[in-house]
Write a protein that holds these residues in place. Structure first.
Motif, PDB file in Angstrom:
ATOM      1  N   VAL A  60       0.830  -1.211   0.000  1.00 33.48           N
ATOM      2  CA  VAL A  60       0.000   0.000   0.000  1.00 33.48           C
ATOM      3  C   VAL A  60       0.859   1.254   0.000  1.00 33.48           C
ATOM      4  CG1 VAL A  60      -1.826   1.243   1.226  1.00 33.48           C
ATOM      5  CG2 VAL A  60      -1.746  -1.265   1.322  1.00 33.48           C
ATOM      6  N   ASP A  61       0.636   2.111  -0.994  1.00 37.55           N
ATOM      7  CA  ASP A  61       1.238   3.441  -1.002  1.00 37.55           C
ATOM      8  C   ASP A  61       0.544   4.266   0.085  1.00 37.55           C
ATOM      9  OD1 ASP A  61       2.436   5.838  -1.604  1.00 37.55           O
ATOM     10  OD2 ASP A  61       1.260   6.204  -3.406  1.00 37.55           O
ATOM     11  N   VAL A  62       1.311   4.942   0.914  1.00 37.77           N
ATOM     12  CA  VAL A  62       0.689   5.672   2.017  1.00 37.77           C
ATOM     13  C   VAL A  62       0.109   7.010   1.591  1.00 37.77           C
ATOM     14  CG1 VAL A  62       1.991   4.584   3.872  1.00 37.77           C
ATOM     15  CG2 VAL A  62       2.968   6.554   2.698  1.00 37.77           C
ATOM     16  N   GLN A  63       0.557   7.550   0.472  1.00 33.42           N
ATOM     17  CA  GLN A  63       0.103   8.879   0.050  1.00 33.42           C
ATOM     18  C   GLN A  63      -0.679   8.754  -1.247  1.00 33.42           C
ATOM     19  OE1 GLN A  63       3.098  11.912  -0.995  1.00 33.42           O
ATOM     20  NE2 GLN A  63       2.122  13.252   0.496  1.00 33.42           N
ATOM     21  N   MET A  64      -2.020   8.668  -1.101  1.00 32.01           N
ATOM     22  CA  MET A  64      -2.903   8.567  -2.256  1.00 32.01           C
ATOM     23  C   MET A  64      -4.022   9.592  -2.111  1.00 32.01           C
ATOM     24  SD  MET A  64      -3.191   4.420  -2.901  1.00 32.01           S
ATOM     25  CE  MET A  64      -3.697   4.007  -1.221  1.00 32.01           C
ATOM     26  N   PRO A  65      -4.625  10.011  -3.220  1.00 32.10           N
ATOM     27  CA  PRO A  65      -5.706  11.006  -3.138  1.00 32.10           C
ATOM     28  C   PRO A  65      -6.949  10.417  -2.490  1.00 32.10           C
ATOM     29  CG  PRO A  65      -5.525  10.135  -5.369  1.00 32.10           C
ATOM     30  CD  PRO A  65      -4.338   9.612  -4.606  1.00 32.10           C
ATOM     31  N   GLY A  66      -7.817  11.293  -1.982  1.00 31.03           N
ATOM     32  CA  GLY A  66      -9.034  10.828  -1.341  1.00 31.03           C
ATOM     33  C   GLY A  66      -8.720  10.121  -0.044  1.00 31.03           C
ATOM     34  N   VAL A  67      -9.130   8.878   0.073  1.00 34.97           N
ATOM     35  CA  VAL A  67      -8.792   8.057   1.239  1.00 34.97           C
ATOM     36  C   VAL A  67      -7.351   7.589   1.068  1.00 34.97           C
ATOM     37  CG1 VAL A  67      -9.351   5.987   2.558  1.00 34.97           C
ATOM     38  CG2 VAL A  67     -11.189   7.297   1.460  1.00 34.97           C
ATOM     39  N   ASP A  68      -6.435   8.106   1.909  1.00 30.54           N
ATOM     40  CA  ASP A  68      -5.026   7.769   1.707  1.00 30.54           C
ATOM     41  C   ASP A  68      -4.695   6.415   2.315  1.00 30.54           C
ATOM     42  OD1 ASP A  68      -4.681   8.098   4.445  1.00 30.54           O
ATOM     43  OD2 ASP A  68      -3.604   9.999   4.282  1.00 30.54           O
ATOM     44  N   GLY A  69      -3.437   6.008   2.150  1.00 26.68           N
ATOM     45  CA  GLY A  69      -3.021   4.698   2.608  1.00 26.68           C
ATOM     46  C   GLY A  69      -3.150   4.509   4.101  1.00 26.68           C
ATOM     47  N   LEU A  70      -2.835   5.538   4.881  1.00 28.35           N
ATOM     48  CA  LEU A  70      -2.925   5.414   6.338  1.00 28.35           C
ATOM     49  C   LEU A  70      -4.365   5.191   6.789  1.00 28.35           C
ATOM     50  CD1 LEU A  70      -0.429   8.068   7.769  1.00 28.35           C
ATOM     51  CD2 LEU A  70      -0.129   5.603   7.538  1.00 28.35           C
ATOM     52  N   ALA A  71      -5.285   5.917   6.197  1.00 29.77           N
ATOM     53  CA  ALA A  71      -6.700   5.746   6.557  1.00 29.77           C
ATOM     54  C   ALA A  71      -7.178   4.344   6.196  1.00 29.77           C
ATOM     55  CB  ALA A  71      -7.552   6.800   5.858  1.00 29.77           C
ATOM     56  N   ALA A  72      -6.734   3.853   5.031  1.00 32.58           N
ATOM     57  CA  ALA A  72      -7.123   2.505   4.625  1.00 32.58           C
ATOM     58  C   ALA A  72      -6.521   1.456   5.557  1.00 32.58           C
ATOM     59  CB  ALA A  72      -6.690   2.256   3.182  1.00 32.58           C
ATOM     60  N   LEU A  73      -5.253   1.647   5.934  1.00 32.48           N
ATOM     61  CA  LEU A  73      -4.614   0.718   6.867  1.00 32.48           C
ATOM     62  C   LEU A  73      -5.356   0.694   8.200  1.00 32.48           C
ATOM     63  CD1 LEU A  73      -0.796   1.435   6.339  1.00 32.48           C
ATOM     64  CD2 LEU A  73      -2.028  -0.637   5.715  1.00 32.48           C
ATOM     65  N   ARG A  74      -5.710   1.879   8.684  1.00 32.19           N
ATOM     66  CA  ARG A  74      -6.414   1.980   9.960  1.00 32.19           C
ATOM     67  C   ARG A  74      -7.714   1.176   9.914  1.00 32.19           C
ATOM     68  NH1 ARG A  74      -6.443   6.916  10.042  1.00 32.19           N
ATOM     69  NH2 ARG A  74      -4.603   7.279  11.341  1.00 32.19           N
ATOM     70  N   GLU A  75      -8.422   1.266   8.804  1.00 32.32           N
ATOM     71  CA  GLU A  75      -9.679   0.532   8.662  1.00 32.32           C
ATOM     72  C   GLU A  75      -9.420  -0.975   8.519  1.00 32.32           C
ATOM     73  OE1 GLU A  75     -13.633  -0.590   8.089  1.00 32.32           O
ATOM     74  OE2 GLU A  75     -12.786   1.249   8.915  1.00 32.32           O
ATOM     75  N   LEU A  76      -8.473  -1.349   7.668  1.00 30.94           N
ATOM     76  CA  LEU A  76      -8.206  -2.769   7.422  1.00 30.94           C
ATOM     77  C   LEU A  76      -7.776  -3.500   8.689  1.00 30.94           C
ATOM     78  CD1 LEU A  76      -6.354  -2.586   3.982  1.00 30.94           C
ATOM     79  CD2 LEU A  76      -8.548  -3.718   4.434  1.00 30.94           C
ATOM     80  N   LEU A  77      -7.029  -2.810   9.531  1.00 30.74           N
ATOM     81  CA  LEU A  77      -6.519  -3.447  10.734  1.00 30.74           C
ATOM     82  C   LEU A  77      -7.589  -3.659  11.799  1.00 30.74           C
ATOM     83  CD1 LEU A  77      -3.042  -1.717  10.847  1.00 30.74           C
ATOM     84  CD2 LEU A  77      -3.457  -4.169  10.584  1.00 30.74           C
ATOM     85  N   THR A  78      -8.794  -3.147  11.554  1.00 29.10           N
ATOM     86  CA  THR A  78      -9.918  -3.449  12.447  1.00 29.10           C
ATOM     87  C   THR A  78     -10.707  -4.655  11.965  1.00 29.10           C
ATOM     88  OG1 THR A  78     -11.544  -2.042  11.299  1.00 29.10           O
ATOM     89  CG2 THR A  78     -10.137  -0.981  12.963  1.00 29.10           C
ATOM     90  N   TRP A  79     -10.420  -5.127  10.761  1.00 30.73           N
ATOM     91  CA  TRP A  79     -11.159  -6.262  10.204  1.00 30.73           C
ATOM     92  C   TRP A  79     -10.716  -7.546  10.891  1.00 30.73           C
ATOM     93  CZ3 TRP A  79     -11.553  -5.497   4.148  1.00 30.73           C
ATOM     94  CH2 TRP A  79     -12.209  -4.280   3.900  1.00 30.73           C
ATOM     95  N   PRO A  80     -11.580  -8.561  10.952  1.00 32.86           N
ATOM     96  CA  PRO A  80     -11.237  -9.780  11.684  1.00 32.86           C
ATOM     97  C   PRO A  80     -10.085 -10.579  11.083  1.00 32.86           C
ATOM     98  CG  PRO A  80     -13.343 -10.002  10.534  1.00 32.86           C
ATOM     99  CD  PRO A  80     -12.966  -8.559  10.464  1.00 32.86           C
ATOM    100  N   ASP A  81      -9.924 -10.560   9.781  1.00 31.62           N
ATOM    101  CA  ASP A  81      -8.856 -11.344   9.156  1.00 31.62           C
ATOM    102  C   ASP A  81      -8.243 -10.563   7.999  1.00 31.62           C
ATOM    103  OD1 ASP A  81      -7.168 -13.459   8.617  1.00 31.62           O
ATOM    104  OD2 ASP A  81      -8.636 -14.495   7.348  1.00 31.62           O
ATOM    105  N   PRO A  82      -7.520  -9.471   8.299  1.00 27.72           N
ATOM    106  CA  PRO A  82      -6.967  -8.648   7.224  1.00 27.72           C
ATOM    107  C   PRO A  82      -5.777  -9.334   6.569  1.00 27.72           C
ATOM    108  CG  PRO A  82      -6.145  -7.883   9.323  1.00 27.72           C
ATOM    109  CD  PRO A  82      -7.154  -8.967   9.628  1.00 27.72           C
ATOM    110  N   PRO A  83      -5.427  -8.912   5.362  1.00 31.54           N
ATOM    111  CA  PRO A  83      -4.203  -9.434   4.754  1.00 31.54           C
ATOM    112  C   PRO A  83      -2.978  -8.888   5.486  1.00 31.54           C
ATOM    113  CG  PRO A  83      -5.081  -7.627   3.448  1.00 31.54           C
ATOM    114  CD  PRO A  83      -6.094  -7.913   4.531  1.00 31.54           C
ATOM    115  N   ALA A  84      -1.833  -9.486   5.230  1.00 36.77           N
ATOM    116  CA  ALA A  84      -0.588  -8.884   5.703  1.00 36.77           C
ATOM    117  C   ALA A  84      -0.416  -7.563   4.964  1.00 36.77           C
ATOM    118  CB  ALA A  84       0.586  -9.814   5.423  1.00 36.77           C
ATOM    119  N   LEU A  85      -0.099  -6.500   5.691  1.00 28.16           N
ATOM    120  CA  LEU A  85      -0.086  -5.154   5.126  1.00 28.16           C
ATOM    121  C   LEU A  85       1.311  -4.564   5.194  1.00 28.16           C
ATOM    122  CD1 LEU A  85      -3.353  -3.958   6.886  1.00 28.16           C
ATOM    123  CD2 LEU A  85      -3.103  -4.461   4.445  1.00 28.16           C
ATOM    124  N   ALA A  86       1.822  -4.164   4.045  1.00 28.03           N
ATOM    125  CA  ALA A  86       3.130  -3.521   3.993  1.00 28.03           C
ATOM    126  C   ALA A  86       3.009  -2.199   3.253  1.00 28.03           C
ATOM    127  CB  ALA A  86       4.156  -4.408   3.304  1.00 28.03           C
TER     128      ALA A  86
END
Length: 217
Positions: A60-86
């Motif tokens: 995941v690129d951390v700097q993207m327009p709209g919903v950026d990478g950090l916001a997406a990571l924050r959401e994904l890490l609340t999911w019950p079985d997220p992928p490995a995130l780099a």
């Protein structure tokens, strides 16, 4: 987490530069052990494709327009079985990388990493390892020295726990650590859990950075 023999690893690439996504995808799939199942141009699209394709790993690129990478990571890490995130990053985005570290990202890779290093990183992430590009680690260490874990001590670790931590700091997944030390994966998992508790960190990436901190002093 995928078993070491499972191939190919299912990967999602998220970056707002289409040419970069395609280029990385070609390089990674050429190895034969990685399959790019989807691409995303922003964080919102990333959430959608992860939900639909259930990848093993997301870069995941951390700097993207709209919903950026950090916001997406924050959401994904609340999911019950997220992928490995780099995190995919460049030299000038230290603040974003540090933020991703606090959220619990499992790896940090520069976009200009060699193809072999990228493939190995994806495979290690799928197996539960932590991935730290040495060039990013060097830049993060000065920032970490001013945080509450300044002067981290390893004195509370046993000799075996130090061995395990050294391999964690090298990015090795539990399966590789077990093979290298002649232990079961369950035993290694227990050691890693104990190490995280003793160091006061939340995940193996943070443990690896603590180990690098100590070695840098």
């Amino acid at each position: 987490m995928r078993l070491p023999g499972d191939v190919p690893v299912r990967l999602v690439l998220a970056d707002d530069e289409a040419l970069l996504r395609r280029g990385l995808g070609v390089l990674l799939e050429a190895d034969g052990r990685v399959e790019v199942v989807a691409e995303a141009a922003d964080g919102a699209e990333l959430l959608d494709v992860v939900r639909r394709h259930r990848p093993d790993v997301a870069l995941v690129d951390v700097q993207m327009p709209g919903v950026d990478g950090l916001a997406a990571l924050r959401e994904l890490l609340t999911w019950p079985d997220p992928p490995a995130l780099a995190v995919l990053t460049t030299f000038d985005l230290d603040d974003y990388v540090a933020g991703a570290l606090e959220l619990g990202a499992q790896g940090f890779l520069l976009k200009d990493a060699e193809p072999d290093a990228l493939v190995r990183a994806v495979l290690d992430l799928a197996a539960g390892g932590a991935v730290l590009d040495p060039r990013i680690t060097v830049r993060l260490l000065p920032r970490l020295r001013g945080r509450p874990r300044e002067n981290p001590q390893l004195d509370g670790l046993s000799a075996r726990e130090r061995q395990v931590l050294a391999l964690v700091a090298g990015g090795r997944p539990n399966s590789a650590i077990a093979a290298g030390l002649g232990l079961s994966e369950a035993t290694v998992k227990s050691y890693v859990s104990t190490i995280l508790t003793k160091l006061g960190v939340e995940n193996r990436v943070q443990a690896a950075l603590v180990a690098h901190q100590v070695n840098a002093w």
